[in-house]
Design a protein around this motif. Structure first.
Motif, PDB file in Angstrom:
ATOM      1  N   ALA A   1       4.280  -3.414  -9.104  1.00 33.10           N
ATOM      2  CA  ALA A   1       4.369  -1.997  -8.326  1.00 33.10           C
ATOM      3  C   ALA A   1       4.712  -0.945  -9.108  1.00 33.10           C
ATOM      4  O   ALA A   1       4.140   0.165  -8.763  1.00 33.10           O
ATOM      5  CB  ALA A   1       5.189  -2.344  -7.020  1.00 33.10           C
ATOM      6  N   ASN A   5       6.908  -7.731  -8.584  1.00 28.99           N
ATOM      7  CA  ASN A   5       7.803  -6.642  -8.324  1.00 28.99           C
ATOM      8  C   ASN A   5       7.715  -5.354  -9.406  1.00 28.99           C
ATOM      9  O   ASN A   5       7.477  -4.348  -9.126  1.00 28.99           O
ATOM     10  CB  ASN A   5       9.336  -6.944  -8.424  1.00 28.99           C
ATOM     11  CG  ASN A   5      10.249  -5.745  -8.146  1.00 28.99           C
ATOM     12  OD1 ASN A   5      10.479  -5.438  -7.130  1.00 28.99           O
ATOM     13  ND2 ASN A   5      10.723  -5.413  -9.405  1.00 28.99           N
ATOM     14  N   GLN A  45      13.664 -10.211  -2.907  1.00 31.07           N
ATOM     15  CA  GLN A  45      12.604 -10.840  -3.332  1.00 31.07           C
ATOM     16  C   GLN A  45      12.552 -12.215  -3.960  1.00 31.07           C
ATOM     17  O   GLN A  45      11.996 -13.205  -3.590  1.00 31.07           O
ATOM     18  CB  GLN A  45      11.472  -9.921  -4.232  1.00 31.07           C
ATOM     19  CG  GLN A  45      11.286  -8.528  -3.473  1.00 31.07           C
ATOM     20  CD  GLN A  45      10.382  -7.557  -4.263  1.00 31.07           C
ATOM     21  OE1 GLN A  45       9.749  -7.913  -5.196  1.00 31.07           O
ATOM     22  NE2 GLN A  45      10.719  -6.630  -4.200  1.00 31.07           N
ATOM     23  N   TRP A  95      -1.910   0.629  -1.893  1.00 32.42           N
ATOM     24  CA  TRP A  95      -0.634   1.592  -1.340  1.00 32.42           C
ATOM     25  C   TRP A  95       0.368   0.760  -0.654  1.00 32.42           C
ATOM     26  O   TRP A  95       1.569   0.778  -1.020  1.00 32.42           O
ATOM     27  CB  TRP A  95      -1.070   2.737  -0.358  1.00 32.42           C
ATOM     28  CG  TRP A  95       0.141   3.533  -0.076  1.00 32.42           C
ATOM     29  CD1 TRP A  95       0.382   4.480  -0.651  1.00 32.42           C
ATOM     30  CD2 TRP A  95       0.782   3.433   1.010  1.00 32.42           C
ATOM     31  NE1 TRP A  95       1.356   5.095   0.083  1.00 32.42           N
ATOM     32  CE2 TRP A  95       1.869   4.487   1.237  1.00 32.42           C
ATOM     33  CE3 TRP A  95       0.778   2.316   2.274  1.00 32.42           C
ATOM     34  CZ2 TRP A  95       2.684   4.644   2.503  1.00 32.42           C
ATOM     35  CZ3 TRP A  95       1.663   2.387   3.237  1.00 32.42           C
ATOM     36  CH2 TRP A  95       2.826   3.516   3.305  1.00 32.42           C
ATOM     37  N   ALA A  96      -0.125  -0.254   0.191  1.00 33.13           N
ATOM     38  CA  ALA A  96       0.797  -1.018   1.153  1.00 33.13           C
ATOM     39  C   ALA A  96       1.620  -1.897   0.187  1.00 33.13           C
ATOM     40  O   ALA A  96       2.735  -2.423   0.043  1.00 33.13           O
ATOM     41  CB  ALA A  96      -0.241  -2.035   2.128  1.00 33.13           C
ATOM     42  N   TYR A  97       0.908  -2.460  -0.940  1.00 27.62           N
ATOM     43  CA  TYR A  97       1.570  -3.511  -1.949  1.00 27.62           C
ATOM     44  C   TYR A  97       2.425  -2.634  -2.892  1.00 27.62           C
ATOM     45  O   TYR A  97       3.633  -3.182  -2.962  1.00 27.62           O
ATOM     46  CB  TYR A  97       0.387  -3.929  -3.016  1.00 27.62           C
ATOM     47  CG  TYR A  97       1.025  -4.828  -4.093  1.00 27.62           C
ATOM     48  CD1 TYR A  97       0.851  -6.114  -4.049  1.00 27.62           C
ATOM     49  CD2 TYR A  97       1.407  -4.391  -5.312  1.00 27.62           C
ATOM     50  CE1 TYR A  97       1.297  -6.980  -4.852  1.00 27.62           C
ATOM     51  CE2 TYR A  97       2.034  -5.049  -6.296  1.00 27.62           C
ATOM     52  CZ  TYR A  97       2.304  -6.420  -6.224  1.00 27.62           C
ATOM     53  OH  TYR A  97       2.531  -7.315  -7.098  1.00 27.62           O
ATOM     54  N   TRP A 148       4.033  -0.059  -1.788  1.00 24.02           N
ATOM     55  CA  TRP A 148       5.220   0.221  -0.825  1.00 24.02           C
ATOM     56  C   TRP A 148       6.183  -0.700  -0.491  1.00 24.02           C
ATOM     57  O   TRP A 148       7.135  -0.348  -0.378  1.00 24.02           O
ATOM     58  CB  TRP A 148       4.457   0.917   0.377  1.00 24.02           C
ATOM     59  CG  TRP A 148       5.244   0.857   1.639  1.00 24.02           C
ATOM     60  CD1 TRP A 148       6.318   1.751   1.849  1.00 24.02           C
ATOM     61  CD2 TRP A 148       5.584   0.152   2.501  1.00 24.02           C
ATOM     62  NE1 TRP A 148       7.004   1.646   3.189  1.00 24.02           N
ATOM     63  CE2 TRP A 148       6.564   0.455   3.399  1.00 24.02           C
ATOM     64  CE3 TRP A 148       4.917  -1.283   3.029  1.00 24.02           C
ATOM     65  CZ2 TRP A 148       6.870  -0.078   4.475  1.00 24.02           C
ATOM     66  CZ3 TRP A 148       5.230  -1.822   4.223  1.00 24.02           C
ATOM     67  CH2 TRP A 148       6.394  -1.495   4.927  1.00 24.02           C
ATOM     68  N   PHE A 149       5.584  -1.958  -0.411  1.00 22.73           N
ATOM     69  CA  PHE A 149       6.659  -2.953  -0.270  1.00 22.73           C
ATOM     70  C   PHE A 149       7.275  -3.706  -1.291  1.00 22.73           C
ATOM     71  O   PHE A 149       8.410  -3.692  -1.220  1.00 22.73           O
ATOM     72  CB  PHE A 149       5.482  -4.172   0.395  1.00 22.73           C
ATOM     73  CG  PHE A 149       6.268  -5.609   0.528  1.00 22.73           C
ATOM     74  CD1 PHE A 149       7.178  -5.662   1.983  1.00 22.73           C
ATOM     75  CD2 PHE A 149       6.408  -6.568  -0.417  1.00 22.73           C
ATOM     76  CE1 PHE A 149       7.864  -6.777   2.157  1.00 22.73           C
ATOM     77  CE2 PHE A 149       7.162  -7.680   0.064  1.00 22.73           C
ATOM     78  CZ  PHE A 149       8.062  -7.882   0.964  1.00 22.73           C
ATOM     79  N   PHE A 150       6.880  -3.545  -2.418  1.00 26.35           N
ATOM     80  CA  PHE A 150       7.597  -4.118  -3.513  1.00 26.35           C
ATOM     81  C   PHE A 150       8.322  -3.221  -4.021  1.00 26.35           C
ATOM     82  O   PHE A 150       9.538  -3.666  -4.774  1.00 26.35           O
ATOM     83  CB  PHE A 150       6.464  -4.833  -4.574  1.00 26.35           C
ATOM     84  CG  PHE A 150       5.807  -6.191  -4.094  1.00 26.35           C
ATOM     85  CD1 PHE A 150       6.829  -7.241  -4.377  1.00 26.35           C
ATOM     86  CD2 PHE A 150       4.788  -6.272  -3.708  1.00 26.35           C
ATOM     87  CE1 PHE A 150       6.394  -8.440  -4.176  1.00 26.35           C
ATOM     88  CE2 PHE A 150       4.233  -7.328  -3.445  1.00 26.35           C
ATOM     89  CZ  PHE A 150       5.096  -8.635  -3.590  1.00 26.35           C
ATOM     90  N   ARG A 151       8.147  -1.837  -4.102  1.00 26.68           N
ATOM     91  CA  ARG A 151       9.051  -1.015  -4.550  1.00 26.68           C
ATOM     92  C   ARG A 151      10.162  -0.581  -3.405  1.00 26.68           C
ATOM     93  O   ARG A 151      11.108   0.000  -3.682  1.00 26.68           O
ATOM     94  CB  ARG A 151       8.461   0.494  -4.882  1.00 26.68           C
ATOM     95  CG  ARG A 151       7.455   0.295  -5.835  1.00 26.68           C
ATOM     96  CD  ARG A 151       6.812   1.661  -5.946  1.00 26.68           C
ATOM     97  NE  ARG A 151       7.438   2.859  -6.389  1.00 26.68           N
ATOM     98  CZ  ARG A 151       7.167   4.091  -6.403  1.00 26.68           C
ATOM     99  NH1 ARG A 151       5.827   4.282  -6.294  1.00 26.68           N
ATOM    100  NH2 ARG A 151       8.032   5.035  -6.891  1.00 26.68           N
ATOM    101  N   GLY A 152       9.925  -0.944  -2.083  1.00 26.84           N
ATOM    102  CA  GLY A 152      10.828  -0.672  -1.220  1.00 26.84           C
ATOM    103  C   GLY A 152      11.828  -1.587  -0.891  1.00 26.84           C
ATOM    104  O   GLY A 152      12.871  -1.295   0.038  1.00 26.84           O
ATOM    105  N   THR A 153      11.707  -2.904  -1.284  1.00 23.49           N
ATOM    106  CA  THR A 153      12.582  -3.851  -1.157  1.00 23.49           C
ATOM    107  C   THR A 153      13.286  -4.235  -2.337  1.00 23.49           C
ATOM    108  O   THR A 153      12.845  -4.386  -3.521  1.00 23.49           O
ATOM    109  CB  THR A 153      11.877  -4.950  -0.742  1.00 23.49           C
ATOM    110  OG1 THR A 153      10.660  -5.437  -1.362  1.00 23.49           O
ATOM    111  CG2 THR A 153      11.347  -4.924   0.732  1.00 23.49           C
TER     112      THR A 153
END
Length: 325
Positions: free
Chosen positions: A161, A158, A112, A98-100, A102-107
């Motif tokens: 994700a 990226n 990146q 989930w954290a992976y 969240w991060f790559f979809r959110g930036t």
């Protein structure tokens, strides 16, 4: 001459003048667009045809294809792994996945790629060892993570994700009874995923994955952020700046992107048709019901009759041999 069948209804198609009017308007607008493209001298079509097959442009096309398919191959493997982790009973696996995502979809992807280009500045040397303990070996980041590898890894991480959510949706679309039945047969979880769940989920996974591949083709134009200077967009942009003719070279890039996208769309169509066999299609209904109608087609009835002849040992002229649907 009177009608032999009295009170017959002579149906006539309903006139629909709006359709013809809409079609005429669309054709006029399309003709205006084509006329504007052909007759406008600012497009410099002579330059377009001259540099469309230039060596630098063709090399840029090849590097763009390498980036597209290489990053998608890595992303698909990571996406399947992340989707399985999201469905895992282990909370650590679920939260890491989930954290992976969240991060790559959110930036933004451009941000990146900039960080991947600055990786050698942030970490001049990379090492493998025990955290807060001894190092087994180390190497220079600049020598290993070149611009190409930075662009490839940045695009793949990226994209993974986004694909992970597509794969998770595809896995969720499979009836849980399939997994339960496979477990009852003694199959292992890895084999169930590979032989039972994934083949059925591909019908849902393939269409959005094809769209993501086409999107990745165009996203490669952002690798200048690394910077990687061999892709199609950078090659055409460099020639346009050198000739002071930016528009014709942008047209060349658009033509090549359209050609590659068209080929990918054809491949996506055949993949969808392959994995969608038997789901809501005429072929699937024939397989399920034995024909297009109550009795099947003439060819299918003939094939069944020949099977009965071979099984019973009778002749084809036997008047008592009938094939019923």
């Amino acid at each position: 001459m009177s009608d032999p069948i009295p009170h017959r209804i002579h149906a006539r198609p309903v006139p629909r003048p709006g359709r013809f009017l809409a079609a005429a308007v669309v054709l006029v607008l399309a003709a205006m667009v084509v006329n504007g493209l052909v007759t406008n001298p600012n497009y410099r079509w002579d330059t377009v045809w001259l540099y469309l097959r230039d060596v630098v442009v063709i090399r840029g096309v090849m590097w763009t294809l390498v980036l597209t398919f290489g990053s998608m191959a890595i992303a698909v493997v990571l996406a399947v792994l992340l989707a399985v982790m999201r469905r895992s009973d282990n909370p650590v696996m679920r939260w890491v996945a989930w954290a992976y995502i969240w991060f790559f979809r959110g930036t933004p992807i451009y941000t990146q790629l900039v960080f991947w280009g600055l990786l050698a500045v942030l970490y001049p040397r990379l090492s493998l060892g025990i955290p807060f303990g001894p190092e087994f070996f180390s190497f220079s980041t600049r020598d290993v993570i070149t611009a190409f590898w930075a662009a490839l890894i940045g695009l793949a991480l990226n994209e993974a994700a986004y694909l992970a959510e597509i794969v998770r949706a595809g896995l969720s679309s499979v009836d849980p009874g399939q997994t339960e039945a496979a477990k009852a047969l003694g199959m292992k979880d890895s084999k169930i995923l590979r032989r039972v769940v994934l083949p059925q989920a591909m019908r849902v996974i393939v269409p959005p994955t094809g769209n993501e591949t086409i999107s990745m083709l165009k996203t490669t134009s952002l690798v200048i952020a690394v910077p990687f200077t061999h892709d199609l967009f950078y090659a055409t942009n460099a020639i346009g700046n050198r000739l002071y003719q930016t528009i014709p070279l942008l047209v060349i890039a658009a033509i090549w992107y359209l050609l590659i996208t068209s080929v990918l769309m054809v491949g996506q169509h055949y993949l969808e048709r392959y994995y969608g066999r038997g789901f809501g299609t005429e072929t699937g209904r024939r397989r399920a019901g034995g024909g297009t109608g109550p009795s099947g087609s003439r060819k299918e009835r003939k094939a069944r009759k020949q099977d009965l002849i071979r099984q019973s040992g009778t002749t084809k002229d036997d008047p008592f041999l009938e094939v019923t649907p």
